[in-house]
Design a protein around this motif. Sequence first.
Motif, PDB file in Angstrom:
ATOM      1  N   VAL A 138      32.501  46.608  46.520  1.00  0.00           N
ATOM      2  CA  VAL A 138      31.034  46.523  46.509  1.00  0.00           C
ATOM      3  C   VAL A 138      30.508  46.778  45.100  1.00  0.00           C
ATOM      4  O   VAL A 138      29.597  46.091  44.627  1.00  0.00           O
ATOM      5  CB  VAL A 138      30.424  47.506  47.529  1.00  0.00           C
ATOM      6  N   ALA A 139      31.073  47.742  44.390  1.00  0.00           N
ATOM      7  CA  ALA A 139      30.613  48.044  43.027  1.00  0.00           C
ATOM      8  C   ALA A 139      30.908  46.881  42.084  1.00  0.00           C
ATOM      9  O   ALA A 139      30.104  46.590  41.183  1.00  0.00           O
ATOM     10  CB  ALA A 139      31.297  49.309  42.528  1.00  0.00           C
ATOM     11  N   ALA A 140      32.034  46.190  42.268  1.00  0.00           N
ATOM     12  CA  ALA A 140      32.382  45.085  41.385  1.00  0.00           C
ATOM     13  C   ALA A 140      31.509  43.860  41.636  1.00  0.00           C
ATOM     14  O   ALA A 140      31.237  43.086  40.718  1.00  0.00           O
ATOM     15  CB  ALA A 140      33.846  44.721  41.562  1.00  0.00           C
ATOM     16  N   HIS A 141      31.059  43.666  42.861  1.00  0.00           N
ATOM     17  CA  HIS A 141      30.259  42.489  43.215  1.00  0.00           C
ATOM     18  C   HIS A 141      28.846  42.894  43.626  1.00  0.00           C
ATOM     19  O   HIS A 141      28.235  42.269  44.484  1.00  0.00           O
ATOM     20  CB  HIS A 141      30.934  41.715  44.346  1.00  0.00           C
ATOM     21  N   GLU A 142      28.329  43.911  42.987  1.00  0.00           N
ATOM     22  CA  GLU A 142      27.027  44.451  43.390  1.00  0.00           C
ATOM     23  C   GLU A 142      25.915  43.433  43.208  1.00  0.00           C
ATOM     24  O   GLU A 142      25.056  43.276  44.081  1.00  0.00           O
ATOM     25  CB  GLU A 142      26.727  45.710  42.566  1.00  0.00           C
ATOM     26  N   HIS A 143      25.916  42.729  42.103  1.00  0.00           N
ATOM     27  CA  HIS A 143      24.830  41.784  41.835  1.00  0.00           C
ATOM     28  C   HIS A 143      24.835  40.651  42.855  1.00  0.00           C
ATOM     29  O   HIS A 143      23.780  40.275  43.386  1.00  0.00           O
ATOM     30  CB  HIS A 143      24.961  41.227  40.408  1.00  0.00           C
ATOM     31  N   ASP A 144      26.006  40.063  43.150  1.00  0.00           N
ATOM     32  CA  ASP A 144      26.081  38.973  44.133  1.00  0.00           C
ATOM     33  C   ASP A 144      25.709  39.462  45.527  1.00  0.00           C
ATOM     34  O   ASP A 144      24.985  38.760  46.258  1.00  0.00           O
ATOM     35  CB  ASP A 144      27.495  38.389  44.172  1.00  0.00           C
TER      36      ASP A 144
END
Length: 150
Positions: A138-144
């Motif tokens: 979730v932290a790595a793909h937070e923006h998406d």
Amino acid sequence: MFRHRYGPGVPGSDSSPAAPGVERPKRFLPRFHYELLVCGTRGHQLIGADVAEIRPQDSIVVRERDGVRWHRCIRCDSWLPLPPPRDAPLRHLPPLEQIPVPVRGRPLRDKVVLRAIAIDRAFHFVVLAFLGVLVFFVAAHEHDLQHRFY
């Protein structure tokens, strides 16, 4: 109240002290026997299932009657009927002093409880590791994810 059920000799009745085996149980709940749990999951530990002849001194662990051998489990103390072996590798039982005694009583309970704790910790490790990987995802793909969620 229970005098008629237990008969004379029961504490609280008008007779003498209770005879062994007829006194009122002191505990309401039955005891949990870890020996039965282990024998139920791993199988009984029988002695003499592979001997050709049964001697009188072996009657403490093996008895033969009417073509059926009764074997005593040395862990849970149950008697189990088995047919005599056809091709027995041993002629007689070894002396009882040479037979290894399995773990019973409190050490067996400790062993079972420690294994249950280890399984519980392993389960928690797997669940928490999965949650940790999920947090990093979730932290790595937070923006998406934020764009898709809103």
